[in-house]
Design a protein around this motif. Structure first.
Motif, mmCIF file in Angstrom:
data_model
loop_
_atom_site.group_PDB
_atom_site.id
_atom_site.type_symbol
_atom_site.label_atom_id
_atom_site.label_comp_id
_atom_site.label_asym_id
_atom_site.label_seq_id
_atom_site.Cartn_x
_atom_site.Cartn_y
_atom_site.Cartn_z
ATOM 1 N N HIS A 76 36.589 -60.922 33.032
ATOM 2 C CA HIS A 76 35.995 -60.855 34.390
ATOM 3 C C HIS A 76 36.515 -59.598 35.082
ATOM 4 C CE1 HIS A 76 34.928 -63.173 38.359
ATOM 5 N NE2 HIS A 76 35.138 -61.899 38.666
ATOM 6 N N HIS A 78 35.216 -55.907 37.549
ATOM 7 C CA HIS A 78 34.191 -55.170 38.319
ATOM 8 C C HIS A 78 34.583 -53.686 38.292
ATOM 9 C CE1 HIS A 78 32.959 -58.956 40.650
ATOM 10 N NE2 HIS A 78 34.179 -59.303 40.277
ATOM 11 N N LYS A 145 31.075 -56.124 35.113
ATOM 12 C CA LYS A 145 29.952 -56.517 35.969
ATOM 13 C C LYS A 145 29.412 -55.327 36.755
ATOM 14 C CE LYS A 145 32.478 -60.840 36.841
ATOM 15 N NZ LYS A 145 31.861 -61.792 35.921
ATOM 16 N N HIS A 246 30.643 -66.953 39.958
ATOM 17 C CA HIS A 246 31.821 -66.922 40.836
ATOM 18 C C HIS A 246 31.732 -68.196 41.683
ATOM 19 C CE1 HIS A 246 31.964 -62.596 39.987
ATOM 20 N NE2 HIS A 246 33.028 -62.447 40.745
ATOM 21 N N HIS A 269 37.109 -68.108 39.203
ATOM 22 C CA HIS A 269 37.898 -68.224 40.459
ATOM 23 C C HIS A 269 38.529 -69.608 40.520
ATOM 24 C CE1 HIS A 269 37.565 -64.416 42.550
ATOM 25 N NE2 HIS A 269 36.264 -64.401 42.293
ATOM 26 N N ASP A 321 40.060 -59.810 37.155
ATOM 27 C CA ASP A 321 39.121 -59.649 38.276
ATOM 28 C C ASP A 321 39.203 -58.235 38.852
ATOM 29 O OD1 ASP A 321 37.135 -60.323 40.103
ATOM 30 O OD2 ASP A 321 38.500 -61.281 41.514
HETATM 31 FE FE FE Z 1 34.913 -61.192 40.558
#
Ligand code: FE
Ligand code: NIG
Length: 409
Positions: A76, A78, A145, A246, A269, A321
């Motif tokens: 996960h 970004h 992502k 999420h 999460h 994350d």
């Molecule tokens: Fe995230």
């Protein structure tokens, strides 16, 4: 045929054994001691006692009695954004909550504005530097992502960068379309229109150009509700994408239950996941991915109930994350330490969560996440004599040599 021998390894956490790891098996790292690994054409041809290993190879690495694990898998992240957001970090230190910063136009929308402003080439070079960061810290595969574009062109630009860098960079990237990361300011008064654009314009284009394997959505009070999430994720599924979500980050509005119903690959999460959410993940065979670096970085006192998820028999995974707002770290080493200290995971449970189970959540467990004969050779030689020291001696980078696809990178 090229060969590589890594000899004099004090300890290998092979992660051989059940995939995914659940319950007590998460504590089993498949350790072997005083060991060696022999690699032929990028695949493991031998893993076992030093004394049984072939003596010669084209290249020999003496591990000098350090330890080895599989390359870490981060399920996960970004990584495609143009600018950092340290001013928001300071605002939070001064007491302003993350969601309030977002409501006032900062947060995800601030990253959206800066991403739309930069050309593709610049954005790609910024992203490439983040990939270097992951690799340096021992991560060899990430889920990546989109989600800071929020227009057709800017989402496609982000996903194309992910695809191009997957080809050019040693790190492996698995692409996720996260067009529904936030409602863009220009459509604030017209949610329906944005959802229509996602479903009727963005998703078909993403699929047609084969730009993503997964679709994700930020299901949260004030972002997208459960009905909207269902609408987007069902459309994605119909087009052949697998799904992630999420959910249950701040308020339990039912996103995890939806993940169960739709058979999502993961729900991520889970800081405030409910018993119903846990049951839904069991029923829908969803991998729970917890993000303790985010909880830490947001300064929240309440971590996701990792022990409860393990006790429920779910294959817990961990992720960084990595993003410019809520978790500015590439380091799964740090993430594992935070998980151990604040969620009371054992180091081996944290390692299972960052290797086999993370690979399982991405449908890559046949090739990566563990070290056995025939598997890809993604591994890390750490500068410590055992794996526990990597987690225990925190805040420094212990990765000494990273091998990706059989090559030292
Ligand atoms: Fe995230
Ligand atoms: O996973 N929660 C939503 N998305 C990201 C944060 C994105 C940002 O703040 O830029 C996350 O934490």
């Amino acid at each position: 045929m090229s060969t590589l021998l890594i000899k004099n390894i004090a300890e290998i956490a092979t992660m051989q054994g059940p995939i995914p790891r659940t319950g007590k098996s998460m504590r089993d790292a498949g350790y072997i001691h005083d060991a060696a690994i022999y690699i032929e054409n990028g695949k493991i041809a031998f893993i076992g006692p030093n004394s049984d290993a072939p003596l010669n190879a084209d290249k020999i690495i003496d591990a000098e009695y350090c330890c080895v694990t599989p390359g870490l898998v981060d399920p996960h992240t970004h990584p495609v954004f143009a600018k950092t957001r340290e001013s928001e970090f300071v605002m939070r230190l001064e007491g302003k909550p993350y969601m309030q910063i977002a409501e006032e136009g900062g947060g995800i929308m601030s990253s959206v504005r800066s991403l739309r402003d930069v050309d593709k080439k610049t954005l790609k070079e910024i992203t490439r530097r983040h990939l270097d960061g992951f690799l340096q810290y021992g991560t060899t595969t990430i889920e990546a992502k989109s989600g800071y574009g929020l227009t057709l062109d800017d989402e496609i630009k982000s996903l194309e960068i992910i695809r191009e860098l997957n080809d050019e960079h040693p790190l492996d990237l698995i692409a996720t379309f996260l067009g529904a990361h936030s409602l863009p300011t220009e459509l604030k008064e017209n949610r329906q229109e944005f959802l229509r654009i996602i479903v009727e314009e963005m998703l078909p284009k993403v699929v047609e150009n084969n730009l993503a394997e997964y679709c994700d959505i930020f299901c949260e009070n004030g972002v997208f509700d459960v009905a909207e999430s269902r609408y987007v994720l069902e459309a994605a599924k119909k087009l052949g994408l697998k799904i992630r979500i999420h959910s249950d980050e701040f308020e339990p509005i039912g996103g995890t239950e939806l993940a169960g119903k739709l058979g999502a690959a993961s729900a991520d999460h889970l800081m405030v996941v409910t018993d119903e959410g846990i049951k839904a993940m069991k029923d829908g065979r969803v991998t729970p991915i917890v993000l303790p670096a985010t909880t830490f970085f947001l300064g929240h006192p309440h971590y996701a109930p990792a022990r409860k998820l393990i006790d429920a028999g779910l294959p817990l995974a961990l992720a960084s994350d990595f993003n410019p707002g809520s978790s500015m770290t590439h380091s799964l080493q740090m993430t594992m330490t935070i998980a151990c200290v604040n969620m009371k995971l054992l180091p081996e449970e944290a390692l299972s969560a960052c290797t086999v189970n993370a690979a399982y959540s991405l449908d890559r467990h046949d090739r990566i996440g563990s070290l056995s004969e025939g598997m890809d050779v993604d591994l890390v030689i750490w500068d410590t004599e055992n794996f526990r020291q990597v987690v225990y001696h925190f805040g420094v980078n212990h990765a000494r040599v990273v091998v990706k696809g059989g090559e030292v990178v």
